[in-house]
Design a protein around this motif. Structure first.
Motif, PDB file in Angstrom:
ATOM      1  N   ASN B  69     -17.387   2.210   3.308  1.00  0.00           N
ATOM      2  CA  ASN B  69     -16.727   3.274   2.393  1.00  0.00           C
ATOM      3  C   ASN B  69     -15.288   2.491   2.461  1.00  0.00           C
ATOM      4  O   ASN B  69     -13.524   2.415   1.833  1.00  0.00           O
ATOM      5  N   SER B  72     -13.373  -0.874   2.738  1.00  0.00           N
ATOM      6  CA  SER B  72     -12.917  -1.796   0.951  1.00  0.00           C
ATOM      7  C   SER B  72     -11.763  -0.623   0.655  1.00  0.00           C
ATOM      8  O   SER B  72     -10.836  -1.120   0.185  1.00  0.00           O
ATOM      9  N   TRP B  73     -11.915   0.679   0.515  1.00  0.00           N
ATOM     10  CA  TRP B  73     -10.929   1.144  -0.308  1.00  0.00           C
ATOM     11  C   TRP B  73      -9.171   1.060   1.333  1.00  0.00           C
ATOM     12  O   TRP B  73      -8.747   0.506   0.408  1.00  0.00           O
ATOM     13  N   GLU B  75      -9.016  -2.026   2.288  1.00  0.00           N
ATOM     14  CA  GLU B  75      -8.371  -3.198   2.094  1.00  0.00           C
ATOM     15  C   GLU B  75      -7.715  -3.109  -0.004  1.00  0.00           C
ATOM     16  O   GLU B  75      -7.173  -4.280   0.254  1.00  0.00           O
ATOM     17  N   ASN B  76      -8.287  -2.900  -0.483  1.00  0.00           N
ATOM     18  CA  ASN B  76      -7.543  -2.061  -1.701  1.00  0.00           C
ATOM     19  C   ASN B  76      -6.600  -1.573  -1.709  1.00  0.00           C
ATOM     20  O   ASN B  76      -5.142  -2.208  -2.299  1.00  0.00           O
ATOM     21  N   ILE B  77      -5.681  -0.543  -1.087  1.00  0.00           N
ATOM     22  CA  ILE B  77      -4.997  -0.146  -1.375  1.00  0.00           C
ATOM     23  C   ILE B  77      -3.378  -1.232  -0.440  1.00  0.00           C
ATOM     24  O   ILE B  77      -2.351  -1.372  -0.709  1.00  0.00           O
ATOM     25  N   GLY B  79      -4.382  -4.754   0.347  1.00  0.00           N
ATOM     26  CA  GLY B  79      -3.964  -5.715   0.455  1.00  0.00           C
ATOM     27  C   GLY B  79      -4.774  -6.425   1.325  1.00  0.00           C
ATOM     28  O   GLY B  79      -4.551  -7.851   1.293  1.00  0.00           O
ATOM     29  N   SER B 220      -8.543 -14.626  -2.965  1.00  0.00           N
ATOM     30  CA  SER B 220      -8.286 -14.005  -2.735  1.00  0.00           C
ATOM     31  C   SER B 220      -6.151 -13.998  -2.661  1.00  0.00           C
ATOM     32  O   SER B 220      -5.841 -14.403  -1.749  1.00  0.00           O
ATOM     33  N   ARG B 251       1.140  -9.299  -5.908  1.00  0.00           N
ATOM     34  CA  ARG B 251       2.325  -8.836  -4.618  1.00  0.00           C
ATOM     35  C   ARG B 251       3.672  -8.958  -4.161  1.00  0.00           C
ATOM     36  O   ARG B 251       3.533  -9.768  -4.627  1.00  0.00           O
TER      37      ARG B 251
END
Lengths: 66, 412
Positions: B69, B72-73, B75-77, B79, B220, B251
């Motif tokens: 968890n 991935s979290w 990486e989401n935040i 980038g 990506s 971004r």
């Protein structure tokens, strides 16, 4: 033709002088026909030169699109 | 002193640690090493550096169920994935195992800290570039009017490179571009160095190119850190040719984008940009061409008109001259006529006068008026020769009288 070796602008100058002479009215009538012949010859020469120039210009300018 | 077995010592350490340490701590550290095991557990080495020297180091683990968890979290935040070199703020419990010794267990990581950390690092790099006086060097270069010789830095397999080439080749105007690809790794740890090497290779033949383009395939959105690298940004900023970027991400711009001559969103946008430059150039040429054409045309027209005026002047001047001479001749003709008439009249009058005089002199008329004419021997009288006794004839209007001279006496 007498205007053989003249440039366009020289011909114009000569024409102008001839016209002035004619317009001043002090031309001997015996010379009138000779002078008018000379003047028309110059005009014809200039026109021909102008047409030639025009044709040349058309050759390399007349395709602004493309 | 009491003697302990090693196990007993480790047990004592463990007890002491458990007694004296808080259950968990928020700790700032850099990820020094990191690998994931096939079991899904993540093993790290956390370090702290001072002036590039490691002053603290500790093993750490993230258990698989947390790591899945968390990774991935994170990486989401941010980038980007958790990886070596990142500074992280993690919630840590200290563990001591009699067999495995001291290690840290990471329960949580504050992604926002890493975000802020990255922003701070970016600001530092930007400040450094500005301080070095190179930040806007590339932007001061002027882009050639026509950019036809293009050096591309990209990965040949990148989708973005394919998009770029397609876009350029399919340009509707059929412009021809010369594209040379300088291969580079476009993501990961070695990307900056690889891109710098490509730049150096281009610099070797800088006269052969109008522009350098750095493109990265879409896909990506992660792993853009290499483009925030000081060395890469410094090379781009100081590059002798204008550098265009099409790094393809949503971004904020990378620092490479900021120092590049022109930043475009995607490789396709870079191709569009090159094509639109060509279109603008061709439009300008066309405009100059048609202006030239108009000028030439109007030059010809002016001269045509002048010649027409000359023709007109010539014919009207010669006509005027002819008319004047004609008029002059008419005048002369009239004068001649008038002169001739006048002469005739004068002579006619003269003749009439003479006629009248002659009439007066006609002897018959004299006789009619009652006079007579006398002759002697058929001739007119010559006084000196006349003598008494001469026979004379006297003619009246209707009679001839013969007589003899009796006496001759002078008039008193």
């Amino acid at each position: 033709m007498s205007e053989n070796n003249l440039s366009y602008s020289e011909s114009l100058k000569k024409l102008e002088a001839l016209l002035e002479q004619l317009e001043n009215g002090d031309l001997d009538i015996d010379l009138l026909s000779t002078k008018v012949k000379e003047a028309t010859g110059l005009i014809r020469f200039c026109k021909e030169k102008l047409r030639n120039t025009e044709a040349e210009l058309e050759q390399f300018l007349d395709k602004p699109e493309d | 002193m009491e003697r302990l077995s090693l196990f007993e010592l480790n047990e004592t350490i463990k007890k002491n640690l458990e007694q004296h340490l808080e259950p968990s701590y928020w700790v700032i550290a850099e990820i020094g090493e990191m690998r994931t095991h096939s079991s899904g557990h993540c093993y790290l080495e956390l370090v702290e550096k001072e002036d590039d020297k490691i002053i603290a180091k500790m093993r750490a683990t993230i258990w698989a169920y947390t790591y899945r968890n968390l990774a991935s979290w994170f990486e989401n935040i941010t980038g980007q994935p958790l990886k070596k070199g990142l500074k992280v703020l993690s919630l840590i419990t200290v563990q001591f195992h009699e067999l495995y010794g001291l290690s840290l267990n990471i329960k949580d990581i504050d992604a926002n800290f890493t975000l802020g950390e990255r922003a701070r690092r970016r600001q530092e790099v930007i400040a450094q570039l500005k301080e070095d006086g190179i930040y806007d060097l590339n932007q001061q270069l002027s882009l050639p009017t026509v950019t036809q010789r293009v050096a591309v830095i990209s990965s040949p397999s990148a989708a973005g490179f394919g998009d770029f080439m397609d876009q350029l080749k399919q340009n509707s105007k059929g412009y021809d571009f010369r594209i040379d690809l300088f291969k580079a790794i476009m993501q990961g740890e070695n990307a900056s160095e690889s891109i710098i090497n490509a730049l150096l290779a281009i610099a070797q033949q800088e006269d052969a190119y109008d522009v350098v383009i750095i493109i990265r395939g879409g896909g990506s959105q992660i792993d853009l850190d290499c483009f925030d690298n000081y060395d890469l940004a410094a090379h781009v900023a100081q590059f002798p040719l204008p550098v265009l970027t099409g790094i393809g991400h949503d971004r904020d711009e990378t620092i490479t984008d900021l120092v590049a001559h022109t930043k475009l969103k995607t490789p396709t946008a870079v191709a569009e940009f090159l094509i639109s430059g060509m279109v603008a150039f061709e439009d300008r040429i066309d405009m100059i061409f048609s202006r030239l054409y108009q000028l030439a045309r109007s030059g010809i027209n002016t001269n045509d008109q002048q010649l027409a005026r000359f023709e007109h002047r010539l014919s009207s001047a010669s006509n005027r001259l002819l008319e004047r001479q004609h008029y002059h001749l008419q005048l002369l003709w009239k004068q001649l006529h008038a002169g001739a008439n006048n002469g005739m009249n004068i002579n006619r009058k003269k003749i009439e006068t003479i006629e009248k005089s002659l009439e007066l002199l006609n002897p018959e008329n004299i006789l009619k008026r009652g006079y007579s004419i006398t002759t002697v021997n058929g001739s007119k009288i010559v006084p000196e020769k006349l003598k008494v006794g001469d026979n004379i004839k006297t003619y009246t209007l209707d009679q001839i009288i013969k007589s003899e001279v009796e006496q001759i006496s002078p008039k008193k």
